[in-house]
Design an enzyme around this catalytic site. Structure first.
Site, short mmCIF file in Angstrom:
data_model
loop_
_atom_site.label_atom_id
_atom_site.label_comp_id
_atom_site.label_asym_id
_atom_site.label_seq_id
_atom_site.Cartn_x
_atom_site.Cartn_y
_atom_site.Cartn_z
N ASN A 1 1.45 8.05 1.88
CA ASN A 1 2.71 8.78 2.04
C ASN A 1 3.17 9.45 0.74
O ASN A 1 4.05 10.31 0.77
CB ASN A 1 3.82 7.85 2.53
CG ASN A 1 4.03 6.65 1.64
OD1 ASN A 1 3.29 5.68 1.74
ND2 ASN A 1 5.01 6.71 0.75
N GLY B 1 2.07 10.22 -3.83
CA GLY B 1 1.17 10.08 -4.97
C GLY B 1 -0.27 10.42 -4.68
O GLY B 1 -0.60 11.36 -3.95
N ILE B 2 -1.16 9.62 -5.25
CA ILE B 2 -2.59 9.85 -5.15
C ILE B 2 -3.07 9.78 -3.71
O ILE B 2 -3.91 10.56 -3.28
CB ILE B 2 -3.33 8.83 -6.03
CG1 ILE B 2 -3.08 9.14 -7.51
CG2 ILE B 2 -4.83 8.82 -5.75
CD1 ILE B 2 -3.47 8.03 -8.44
N GLY B 3 -2.52 8.84 -2.94
CA GLY B 3 -2.93 8.72 -1.55
C GLY B 3 -2.59 9.95 -0.74
O GLY B 3 -3.40 10.41 0.08
N TYR C 1 -1.67 -8.24 -12.32
CA TYR C 1 -2.09 -6.90 -11.87
C TYR C 1 -3.53 -6.63 -12.29
O TYR C 1 -4.35 -6.16 -11.49
CB TYR C 1 -1.16 -5.84 -12.46
CG TYR C 1 -1.56 -4.43 -12.09
CD1 TYR C 1 -1.46 -3.98 -10.78
CD2 TYR C 1 -2.08 -3.56 -13.05
CE1 TYR C 1 -1.84 -2.70 -10.43
CE2 TYR C 1 -2.46 -2.27 -12.71
CZ TYR C 1 -2.34 -1.85 -11.40
OH TYR C 1 -2.74 -0.57 -11.05
N GLY D 1 -1.75 3.85 1.89
CA GLY D 1 -0.74 4.30 0.93
C GLY D 1 -0.71 5.81 0.79
O GLY D 1 -0.54 6.33 -0.31
N SER E 1 -8.20 0.25 -11.43
CA SER E 1 -7.39 0.74 -12.55
C SER E 1 -8.06 0.37 -13.86
O SER E 1 -8.78 -0.63 -13.95
CB SER E 1 -6.00 0.10 -12.50
OG SER E 1 -5.28 0.31 -13.70
#
Length: 309
Positions: free
Chosen positions: A23, A25-27, A176, A21, A151
């Site tokens: 591409n 944000g955090i990644g 979630y 992931g 999270s």
């Protein structure tokens, strides 16, 4: 740990990292800062267009960065296997595996393999990926790490081993929370097994607190304009930027002295410099970790081989 930021990341030259992931944000921030410190970084992304765009953007920010895109759809075990096969062919070792990608509070759905989407993407996809890349983690020099991004919302639900497919009813936020609990139970059991095997690989977990990323927008995409405006306002007023939200992950991946099964988050819970984070007691239950591990091996068909209990 007080005041720790990206400038404190140790030299990563000669090390190889994979970030799922990556591409946005955090990644993306994690991949960028590891590359800035000299790591070779594989950006593992579902969308080829967004993945390649991220590589171009990152190279623009850090000229000479050693980065590459590789396709990975965690909702398809065939894609996970293809990614692991390609990585193994291209790279002799893996020093850092950051299991960052995820989905949040989606309506009920199933992955290509029939798993409830949040559990399938957030946990099972990463469980399979880690197991398939384990030989390359073992081939790395001492200091290899696996970081699972969980999270604070893990408190919304414990894993129900008798209802992993949510046949008894579905609530998106509880689902979630359960998937994020699964991330922590996976980290706990992986840490126990690394310790029992005498392995130098460290398994740790992190969470970003409340960071402004596309994940929150995705969670309200089908809830209408009001929900979208509320999320946008919260992101502007309350949330910390993705660059700050990525710091707990980067700390868990690179800071000296990170212990097995550490859980790193913002100092004040939702924002602040990296610090040890509180976690629900059920994420430290050995029996629950073993049950989830056994179910995950069965569901994914991925065995960790000789790694003992």
């Amino acid at each position: 740990m007080p005041g720790w930021n990206a400038t404190n990341i140790p030299d990563q030259r000669g090390r190889t990292a994979a970030v799922t992931g990556a591409n946005s944000g955090i990644g993306y921030v994690a991949a960028r800062e590891l590359a800035r410190r000299g790591a070779r970084v594989v950006l593992a992304c579902r969308s080829a267009a967004r993945g390649r765009s991220a590589v171009t953007r990152l190279r623009g920010e850090i000229p000479g960065a050693e980065v590459e895109f590789a396709a990975l759809d965690l909702a398809e075990l065939a894609s996970v296997r293809e990614f692991a096969k390609g990585f193994t062919e291209r790279h002799a070792a893996l020093d850092l595996l950051i299991n960052n990608a995820g989905v949040m509070a989606l309506p009920y759905g199933r992955t290509a393999d029939g798993f409830e989407t949040q559990f399938g993407v957030n946990h099972l996809g990463h469980f399979a990926l880690t197991g398939l890349l384990l030989p390359r983690l073992r081939a790395a020099a001492p200091g290899a790490r696996v970081v699972n991004v969980s999270s604070g919302f893990h408190v919304l639900g414990n894993v129900d081993p008798d209802d992993l497919g949510y046949e008894r009813g579905y609530r998106r936020w509880v689902a979630y929370g359960r998937s994020k609990t699964a991330n922590l139970l996976f980290t706990h059991e992986l840490s126990r097994r690394f310790t029992a095997a005498g392995s130098a690989i460290v398994a740790a977990a992190a969470h970003p607190g409340y960071a402004s990323t596309n994940l929150h927008a995705g969670a309200t995409r089908d809830r209408g304009a009001l929900s979208a405006r509320v999320v946008a306002l919260a992101n502007d007023v309350i949330a910390q930027p993705a660059a700050a939200g990525a710091l707990p992950t980067l700390y868990a991946a690179t800071a000296p002295g990170v212990r097995q099964d550490a859980f790193i988050g913002p100092r004040f819970g939702w924002r602040g410099a990296p610090a040890g984070s509180w976690r629900a007691k059920w994420t430290l239950d050995d029996a629950s970790g073993e049950r989830l591990w056994a179910a995950s091996e069965k569901l994914t068909g991925v065995s960790y081989g000789s790694l003992p209990r």
